[in-house]
Design an enzyme around this catalytic site. Structure first.
Site, PDB file in Angstrom:
ATOM      1  N   HIS A 117       7.460  -9.021  16.970  1.00  0.00           N
ATOM      2  CA  HIS A 117       8.590  -9.616  16.568  1.00  0.00           C
ATOM      3  C   HIS A 117       8.353  -9.929  15.011  1.00  0.00           C
ATOM      4  CE1 HIS A 117       7.837 -13.872  17.141  1.00  0.00           C
ATOM      5  NE2 HIS A 117       7.372 -13.484  18.269  1.00  0.00           N
ATOM      6  N   ASP A 143       1.890 -15.534  15.707  1.00  0.00           N
ATOM      7  CA  ASP A 143       3.256 -15.355  16.159  1.00  0.00           C
ATOM      8  C   ASP A 143       4.185 -14.913  15.213  1.00  0.00           C
ATOM      9  OD1 ASP A 143       5.077 -15.456  18.214  1.00  0.00           O
ATOM     10  OD2 ASP A 143       5.026 -17.596  18.371  1.00  0.00           O
ATOM     11  N   GLU A 183      13.466 -13.006  17.781  1.00  0.00           N
ATOM     12  CA  GLU A 183      12.672 -13.329  18.892  1.00  0.00           C
ATOM     13  C   GLU A 183      12.748 -14.669  19.131  1.00  0.00           C
ATOM     14  OE1 GLU A 183       9.815 -14.494  22.116  1.00  0.00           O
ATOM     15  OE2 GLU A 183       9.816 -14.859  19.980  1.00  0.00           O
ATOM     16  N   GLU A 184      12.451 -15.617  18.262  1.00  0.00           N
ATOM     17  CA  GLU A 184      12.191 -16.741  18.352  1.00  0.00           C
ATOM     18  C   GLU A 184      13.189 -17.668  18.841  1.00  0.00           C
ATOM     19  OE1 GLU A 184       9.382 -17.896  18.997  1.00  0.00           O
ATOM     20  OE2 GLU A 184       7.781 -17.062  17.790  1.00  0.00           O
ATOM     21  N   ASP A 201       2.655  -9.803  21.542  1.00  0.00           N
ATOM     22  CA  ASP A 201       3.181 -10.864  20.992  1.00  0.00           C
ATOM     23  C   ASP A 201       2.451 -12.204  21.680  1.00  0.00           C
ATOM     24  OD1 ASP A 201       4.810 -13.083  20.036  1.00  0.00           O
ATOM     25  OD2 ASP A 201       6.364 -12.746  21.414  1.00  0.00           O
ATOM     26  N   HIS A 245       3.707 -21.880  16.824  1.00  0.00           N
ATOM     27  CA  HIS A 245       4.766 -22.443  16.414  1.00  0.00           C
ATOM     28  C   HIS A 245       4.467 -23.954  15.361  1.00  0.00           C
ATOM     29  CE1 HIS A 245       7.339 -21.006  19.989  1.00  0.00           C
ATOM     30  NE2 HIS A 245       6.875 -19.725  19.190  1.00  0.00           N
TER      31      HIS A 245
HETATM   32 ZN    ZN Z   1       6.137 -14.608  19.561  1.00  0.00          ZN
END
Ligand code: ZN
Length: 466
Positions: free
Chosen positions: A281, A293, A327-328, A355, A425
């Protein structure tokens, strides 16, 4: 006699494994090209250091669309295109601020960040007593009388005894995702959630959350606190349950905006109607630059197609790279891709997502029929020289999930997961934490599996049923 037997055995093994030796050569060529002429790391450098965090609907997300499209254009693929998709646009606003107040005027600042999708606090922030819980189930035990007017502090840590840190994450993430929705029902003013991080440090980790069916006017703000901050808050509470907590955030949900999945393909030479997808993503959270990520997964997926070109292997089946948007905080890109594929009656036979970070690859997990898993597991010896050993049944990936149907083989790249949640994140998900060789090995491992799937095909559901 013994000598003759040996010669016969050698001849036999030579002929039996003749096909495999072709496979061995091609896989060796893929790894060599990835490790000596790889492009993935340069692409990631640009995505991370020239563009940065790519939250859906942001200027950076659009820059990432333009950049990856242009890079795919330069690879000489048969077709590169953008697939429009409407995405949510949430903005963080000014940096969040929080402190623990042990006595009037005696405060200690703690690092927090708003969870993605959260509402803001009132402009002056929220100050209230804290009630610490180990999970959503505790709310019912405490009841409204102990929660109303307070801030709920979810402090269940990730389980360090889980060897897969993703399993530890799954065991905790309900606090982050539904914590505010549930605490709001008991009259809480806000929630603070321990960061999904196995390490003790000062980085708060954001991530998606949901209010379910709660109407906008009844939503309460939610923030993550760093693991060190969570420890401090918990210890301070034990000494004095009447301490206050203050936090302020100004995040906002704006109307949806148009964005894109970025897609490129090499058309299959003999079975163009059979489609294989590799992807990651393109969006990321906004605190770091989204290197692990999922910048890593995007550039590895692009690299798979480039490695096919580089090694001169033309796939028999159509090979597509899809860089999914959103995606997030919405999965709109994954859903859109599957919706369009269905409306066009496209026949997907294989989908592989990366991912789980750009760390040393260990193997794959597969969501497919037993027959397909068996066929794939028979290729394990080909991967042994590269220390790839994990070929198990399991989860594939969020973006390719919506494609799922009976015949399709879904797969996820499984890198070593021990350091992933140090960065996930958070502000320290940045380029310098990705190792070039590990990233390249991941891309080569993906390309090798795609090569074998392309060469031998998957076992169709019709054959399994028949
Ligand atoms: Zn991810």
């Amino acid at each position: 006699m013994r000598g003759i037997v040996l010669v016969v055995l050698l001849l036999l093994s030579g002929s039996v494994f003749y096909g495999q030796s072709e496979d061995e050569k091609q896989i060796r060529a893929i790894y060599d090209a990835a490790l000596t002429k790889g492009k993935a790391y340069d692409w990631l450098n640009h995505l991370s250091n020239q563009i940065g965090g790519r939250l859906s609907g942001s200027v950076q997300a659009q820059q990432a669309v333009d950049y990856t499209r242009q890079q795919l254009d330069s690879l000489g693929l048969d077709r590169v295109w953008l697939q429009p998709v409407m995405v949510p646009k949430w903005v963080r606003g000014t940096p969040e601020f929080a402190y623990i107040e042990t006595k009037p005027g005696l405060t200690t600042n703690v690092p927090i960040c708003a969870l993605g999708g959260s509402v803001a606090t009132p402009e002056k922030g929220i100050k209230a007593n804290i009630v610490e819980v180990q999970g959503i189930a505790d709310l019912e035990k405490l009841g409204r009388e102990k929660i109303e007017g307070k801030i709920v502090f979810y402090n269940r840590p990730m389980d360090p005894t889980q060897i897969s840190t993703f399993a530890a994450y799954s065991g905790c993430v309900d606090q982050r995702y539904s914590g505010a929705e549930e605490a709001g029902k008991y009259g809480a003013l806000g929630v603070i959630v321990r960061s999904m991080n196995l390490r003790l440090d000062d980085y708060p980790h954001t991530g998606s959350m949901s209010y379910g069916e709660i109407p906008v006017e009844n939503r309460i703000p939610a923030a993550a606190i760093s693991t060190k901050g969570a420890e401090l808050l918990s210890t301070t509470l034990k000494l004095n349950p009447n301490i206050s907590f203050y936090f302020k955030q100004s995040c906002k949900q704006l109307p949806d905006v148009e964005s894109y999945n970025v897609i490129g393909e090499i058309r299959g030479s003999t079975h163009p109607e059979e489609i294989m997808v590799v992807g990651g993503h393109l969006d990321s959270w906004d605190l770091g630059d989204g290197s692990h990520d999922d910048g890593a997964g995007c550039v590895q997926s692009m690299e798979v197609l480039r490695l096919f070109k580089e090694t001169g292997y033309r796939p028999k089946r159509t090979l597509r790279v899809v860089l999914f948007m959103n995606e997030e905080n919405g999965l709109r890109g994954g859903n859109k891709y599957a919706e369009v594929a269905r409306s066009k009656n496209e026949h997907h036979v294989f989908a592989l997502e990366s991912d789980s970070g750009g760390f040393t690859p260990r193997g794959f997990s597969f969501d497919c029929s037993e027959e397909n898993l068996k066929q794939i597991q028979s290729w394990k010896p080909l991967f042994e020289p590269y220390l790839i050993h994990m070929f198990v049944e399991g989860y594939s990936g969020a973006d390719i999930g919506p494609l799922k149907n009976e015949g399709l083989v879904l797969a996820g790249l499984r890198p070593d997961s021990q350091r992933y949640f140090d960065h996930h994140h958070a502000e320290n998900d940045t380029f310098e934490h990705v190792n070039k060789r590990e990233l390249e090995l991941g891309a080569a491992t993906m390309a090798s599996l795609v090569y074998l799937i392309d060469k031998y095909g998957t076992v169709p559901q019709s054959v399994i049923k028949g």
